[in-house]
Design a protein around this motif. Structure first.
Motif, PDB file in Angstrom:
ATOM      1  N   SER A 189       0.840  -1.212   0.063  1.00 41.32           N
ATOM      2  CA  SER A 189      -0.051   0.269   0.018  1.00 41.32           C
ATOM      3  C   SER A 189       0.717   1.362   0.039  1.00 41.32           C
ATOM      4  CB  SER A 189      -1.014   0.091   1.203  1.00 41.32           C
ATOM      5  OG  SER A 189      -1.880  -1.068   0.983  1.00 41.32           O
ATOM      6  N   ILE A 190       2.124   1.142  -0.045  1.00 40.27           N
ATOM      7  CA  ILE A 190       2.952   2.377   0.137  1.00 40.27           C
ATOM      8  C   ILE A 190       4.003   2.519  -1.434  1.00 40.27           C
ATOM      9  CG2 ILE A 190       4.938   3.323   1.318  1.00 40.27           C
ATOM     10  CD1 ILE A 190       4.114   1.348   3.685  1.00 40.27           C
ATOM     11  N   VAL A 191       4.079   3.597  -1.581  1.00 39.88           N
ATOM     12  CA  VAL A 191       4.902   3.947  -2.758  1.00 39.88           C
ATOM     13  C   VAL A 191       5.917   4.991  -2.414  1.00 39.88           C
ATOM     14  CG1 VAL A 191       5.036   5.072  -5.106  1.00 39.88           C
ATOM     15  CG2 VAL A 191       3.170   3.623  -4.555  1.00 39.88           C
ATOM     16  N   LYS A 192       7.412   4.467  -2.434  1.00 44.88           N
ATOM     17  CA  LYS A 192       8.228   5.367  -2.194  1.00 44.88           C
ATOM     18  C   LYS A 192       8.586   6.139  -3.311  1.00 44.88           C
ATOM     19  CE  LYS A 192      11.894   3.596   0.099  1.00 44.88           C
ATOM     20  NZ  LYS A 192      13.156   2.907   0.237  1.00 44.88           N
ATOM     21  N   GLU A 193       8.937   7.548  -3.012  1.00 42.45           N
ATOM     22  CA  GLU A 193       9.423   8.595  -4.306  1.00 42.45           C
ATOM     23  C   GLU A 193       8.455   8.599  -5.116  1.00 42.45           C
ATOM     24  OE1 GLU A 193      13.462   7.589  -5.574  1.00 42.45           O
ATOM     25  OE2 GLU A 193      14.241   8.044  -3.618  1.00 42.45           O
ATOM     26  N   PHE A 194       7.192   8.968  -4.786  1.00 42.24           N
ATOM     27  CA  PHE A 194       5.983   8.857  -5.547  1.00 42.24           C
ATOM     28  C   PHE A 194       6.099  10.416  -6.277  1.00 42.24           C
ATOM     29  CE2 PHE A 194       1.672  10.371  -6.457  1.00 42.24           C
ATOM     30  CZ  PHE A 194       1.212   9.234  -6.991  1.00 42.24           C
ATOM     31  N   HIS A 195       5.854  10.162  -7.656  1.00 44.67           N
ATOM     32  CA  HIS A 195       5.750  11.328  -8.490  1.00 44.67           C
ATOM     33  C   HIS A 195       4.496  11.711  -8.725  1.00 44.67           C
ATOM     34  CE1 HIS A 195      10.204  11.689  -9.295  1.00 44.67           C
ATOM     35  NE2 HIS A 195      10.302  10.483  -8.843  1.00 44.67           N
ATOM     36  N   ALA A 196       4.170  13.333  -8.530  1.00 44.65           N
ATOM     37  CA  ALA A 196       3.053  13.744  -9.031  1.00 44.65           C
ATOM     38  C   ALA A 196       3.251  15.388  -9.851  1.00 44.65           C
ATOM     39  CB  ALA A 196       2.168  14.080  -7.725  1.00 44.65           C
ATOM     40  N   ARG A 197       2.430  15.229 -11.093  1.00 47.82           N
ATOM     41  CA  ARG A 197       2.311  16.344 -11.732  1.00 47.82           C
ATOM     42  C   ARG A 197       1.623  17.589 -11.057  1.00 47.82           C
ATOM     43  NH1 ARG A 197       5.681  16.971 -15.685  1.00 47.82           N
ATOM     44  NH2 ARG A 197       5.282  15.160 -16.300  1.00 47.82           N
ATOM     45  N   GLY A 198       2.395  18.691 -10.916  1.00 49.38           N
ATOM     46  CA  GLY A 198       1.632  19.715 -10.376  1.00 49.38           C
ATOM     47  C   GLY A 198       0.734  20.590 -11.236  1.00 49.38           C
ATOM     48  N   LYS A 199       0.053  21.649 -10.758  1.00 52.00           N
ATOM     49  CA  LYS A 199      -0.741  22.333 -11.502  1.00 52.00           C
ATOM     50  C   LYS A 199      -0.083  23.193 -12.432  1.00 52.00           C
ATOM     51  CE  LYS A 199      -2.484  23.776  -7.464  1.00 52.00           C
ATOM     52  NZ  LYS A 199      -2.899  24.146  -6.386  1.00 52.00           N
ATOM     53  N   SER A 200       1.230  23.570 -11.947  1.00 53.71           N
ATOM     54  CA  SER A 200       2.111  24.220 -13.088  1.00 53.71           C
ATOM     55  C   SER A 200       2.866  23.482 -14.164  1.00 53.71           C
ATOM     56  CB  SER A 200       3.269  25.016 -12.161  1.00 53.71           C
ATOM     57  OG  SER A 200       4.280  23.845 -11.446  1.00 53.71           O
ATOM     58  N   GLY A 201       2.316  22.055 -13.983  1.00 53.95           N
ATOM     59  CA  GLY A 201       3.086  21.409 -15.010  1.00 53.95           C
ATOM     60  C   GLY A 201       4.426  20.634 -14.464  1.00 53.95           C
ATOM     61  N   LYS A 202       4.891  21.087 -13.306  1.00 54.69           N
ATOM     62  CA  LYS A 202       6.126  20.735 -12.721  1.00 54.69           C
ATOM     63  C   LYS A 202       5.985  19.288 -12.316  1.00 54.69           C
ATOM     64  CE  LYS A 202       9.930  21.829  -9.725  1.00 54.69           C
ATOM     65  NZ  LYS A 202      10.359  23.043  -8.817  1.00 54.69           N
ATOM     66  N   ASP A 203       6.915  18.546 -12.304  1.00 57.39           N
ATOM     67  CA  ASP A 203       6.854  17.167 -11.512  1.00 57.39           C
ATOM     68  C   ASP A 203       7.501  17.262 -10.064  1.00 57.39           C
ATOM     69  OD1 ASP A 203       6.692  14.085 -11.727  1.00 57.39           O
ATOM     70  OD2 ASP A 203       8.802  14.165 -10.971  1.00 57.39           O
ATOM     71  N   HIS A 204       6.622  16.873  -9.140  1.00 59.94           N
ATOM     72  CA  HIS A 204       7.076  16.808  -7.954  1.00 59.94           C
ATOM     73  C   HIS A 204       7.209  15.590  -7.279  1.00 59.94           C
ATOM     74  CE1 HIS A 204       6.371  21.203  -7.459  1.00 59.94           C
ATOM     75  NE2 HIS A 204       4.971  20.819  -7.977  1.00 59.94           N
ATOM     76  N   ARG A 205       8.134  15.553  -6.397  1.00 57.89           N
ATOM     77  CA  ARG A 205       8.754  13.952  -6.068  1.00 57.89           C
ATOM     78  C   ARG A 205       8.147  14.253  -4.543  1.00 57.89           C
ATOM     79  NH1 ARG A 205      11.761  11.464  -2.723  1.00 57.89           N
ATOM     80  NH2 ARG A 205      12.945  13.353  -2.322  1.00 57.89           N
ATOM     81  N   PHE A 206       7.441  13.099  -3.931  1.00 58.78           N
ATOM     82  CA  PHE A 206       6.796  13.088  -2.516  1.00 58.78           C
ATOM     83  C   PHE A 206       7.706  11.676  -1.868  1.00 58.78           C
ATOM     84  CE2 PHE A 206       3.754  15.469  -4.541  1.00 58.78           C
ATOM     85  CZ  PHE A 206       3.524  16.518  -3.568  1.00 58.78           C
ATOM     86  N   ASP A 207       8.096  11.669  -0.699  1.00 60.52           N
ATOM     87  CA  ASP A 207       8.650  10.876  -0.070  1.00 60.52           C
ATOM     88  C   ASP A 207       7.953   9.391  -0.161  1.00 60.52           C
ATOM     89  OD1 ASP A 207      11.081  12.302   0.625  1.00 60.52           O
ATOM     90  OD2 ASP A 207       9.961  13.176   2.392  1.00 60.52           O
ATOM     91  N   PHE A 208       6.519   9.489   0.136  1.00 59.98           N
ATOM     92  CA  PHE A 208       5.672   8.456   0.251  1.00 59.98           C
ATOM     93  C   PHE A 208       4.291   8.789  -0.322  1.00 59.98           C
ATOM     94  CE2 PHE A 208       8.772   7.681   3.559  1.00 59.98           C
ATOM     95  CZ  PHE A 208       9.227   6.367   3.348  1.00 59.98           C
ATOM     96  N   ALA A 209       3.591   7.985  -0.831  1.00 61.62           N
ATOM     97  CA  ALA A 209       1.919   7.907  -0.929  1.00 61.62           C
ATOM     98  C   ALA A 209       1.599   6.809  -0.413  1.00 61.62           C
ATOM     99  CB  ALA A 209       2.020   8.023  -2.604  1.00 61.62           C
ATOM    100  N   VAL A 210       0.578   6.853   0.269  1.00 61.07           N
ATOM    101  CA  VAL A 210      -0.049   5.583   0.683  1.00 61.07           C
ATOM    102  C   VAL A 210      -1.568   5.661   0.258  1.00 61.07           C
ATOM    103  CG1 VAL A 210      -1.077   4.512   2.873  1.00 61.07           C
ATOM    104  CG2 VAL A 210       1.011   5.854   2.986  1.00 61.07           C
ATOM    105  N   HIS A 211      -1.944   4.479  -0.611  1.00 62.84           N
ATOM    106  CA  HIS A 211      -3.194   4.429  -1.153  1.00 62.84           C
ATOM    107  C   HIS A 211      -4.279   3.426  -0.786  1.00 62.84           C
ATOM    108  CE1 HIS A 211      -1.798   0.713  -3.279  1.00 62.84           C
ATOM    109  NE2 HIS A 211      -0.515   1.297  -3.103  1.00 62.84           N
ATOM    110  N   LYS A 212      -5.396   4.018  -1.123  1.00 61.98           N
ATOM    111  CA  LYS A 212      -6.505   2.760  -0.605  1.00 61.98           C
ATOM    112  C   LYS A 212      -7.418   3.395  -1.924  1.00 61.98           C
ATOM    113  CE  LYS A 212     -10.116   1.831   2.628  1.00 61.98           C
ATOM    114  NZ  LYS A 212     -10.741   2.337   3.986  1.00 61.98           N
ATOM    115  N   LYS A 213      -7.557   2.569  -2.875  1.00 62.31           N
ATOM    116  CA  LYS A 213      -8.366   3.059  -4.170  1.00 62.31           C
ATOM    117  C   LYS A 213      -8.043   4.036  -4.709  1.00 62.31           C
ATOM    118  CE  LYS A 213     -12.718   0.991  -2.186  1.00 62.31           C
ATOM    119  NZ  LYS A 213     -14.279   1.077  -1.777  1.00 62.31           N
ATOM    120  N   GLY A 214      -6.608   4.219  -5.238  1.00 66.52           N
ATOM    121  CA  GLY A 214      -5.947   5.288  -5.421  1.00 66.52           C
ATOM    122  C   GLY A 214      -5.056   5.804  -4.466  1.00 66.52           C
ATOM    123  N   VAL A 215      -4.438   6.925  -4.784  1.00 60.38           N
ATOM    124  CA  VAL A 215      -3.685   7.560  -3.799  1.00 60.38           C
ATOM    125  C   VAL A 215      -4.566   8.261  -2.904  1.00 60.38           C
ATOM    126  CG1 VAL A 215      -1.901   9.429  -3.542  1.00 60.38           C
ATOM    127  CG2 VAL A 215      -1.806   7.974  -5.504  1.00 60.38           C
ATOM    128  N   GLY A 216      -4.149   7.930  -1.637  1.00 60.10           N
ATOM    129  CA  GLY A 216      -4.924   8.672  -0.522  1.00 60.10           C
ATOM    130  C   GLY A 216      -4.116   9.642   0.182  1.00 60.10           C
TER     131      GLY A 216
END
Length: 243
Positions: free
Chosen positions: A146-173
């Motif tokens: 249920s854990i993703v390390k170094e999760f990448h998400a696209r920002g509203k500006s279009g920039k890619d952001h790296r998060f230390d962890f993402a915990v998901h339940k039916k998608g990223v929570g």
């Protein structure tokens, strides 16, 4: 007057104040806390002695408290800028007024760079230790799947952001970042949280050491501040509201 001599040789100084032991010159160099570097100038014969009063050491100690790292960074910068290190302070000698500006700049830059380097090294080590603890907590509570390390998400500006962890339940929570009590960490994590879409996503800024009140107010605009000891319970509570 000593300050008159200093201003004649170093006109870019923002201020100069005299005392019985010499003059205090404020420069445009900055420590990691964003406070200006001040150097101390004393007249000795026809020349001058310039030092930072041990401020680089104190600044690094407040942020990291790793004596070995601090000494290593002070030695390196003193070598680069040809300074002496005496009792934790950085010193330069100016044989005459012609060399005074160079001595002031060498001490100011050496002091600022030593403090910045020490803070960056100790912060990197502190953050790595925090991430190990956070992964252990999250894995025990939710399982590694249920854990993703170094999760990448696209920002509203279009920039890619790296998060230390993402915990998901039916998608990223939950998007989770460790945050440390220094300017670079606070600023970079603020940007990542602020630029990432928040609909249906919880954002956790996890801390172990206390933050300044100004930093707390800033981060709370874009994320929930969560003590490391409360990470498991906070994440469980947040995921309970993910549809």
């Amino acid at each position: 007057m000593l300050c008159d001599e200093i201003r004649a040789s170093f006109p870019i100084s923002s201020s100069c104040e005299e005392s019985e032991s010499g003059a205090v010159v404020s420069t445009h160099c900055l420590y990691p806390s964003a406070t200006p570097v001040r150097v101390f100038v004393a007249k000795v014969g026809d020349g001058f002695k310039v030092h930072d009063g041990g401020a680089a050491w104190r600044e690094a100690w407040l942020h990291g408290r790793d004596e070995h790292v601090i000494l290593s960074c002070l030695r390196k910068e003193s070598s680069i800028y040809r300074l002496e290190m005496i009792d934790g302070a950085l010193w330069a000698n100016a044989k005459s007024a012609d060399w005074l500006a160079a001595a002031i700049l060498a001490v100011a830059n050496g002091s600022a760079h030593a403090a910045i380097a020490a803070v960056m090294k100790t912060s990197a080590a502190s953050e790595e230790a925090m991430l190990v603890k956070m992964e252990a907590v999250l894995s025990e509570r939710f399982g590694k799947d249920s854990i993703v390390k170094e999760f990448h998400a696209r920002g509203k500006s279009g920039k890619d952001h790296r998060f230390d962890f993402a915990v998901h339940k039916k998608g990223v929570g939950i998007l989770i970042n460790a945050i440390l009590p220094h300017h670079n960490s606070v600023a970079s994590k603020y940007v990542s949280f602020a630029d990432t879409e928040s609909e249906g996503v919880h954002k956790f800024a996890v801390f172990e050491r206390g933050l300044d009140l100004d930093d707390v107010a800033l981060i709370q605009q874009v994320a929930e501040l969560v003590p490391l000891v409360s990470l498991a319970s906070g994440a469980k509570r947040a995921l309970a509201h993910v549809n």
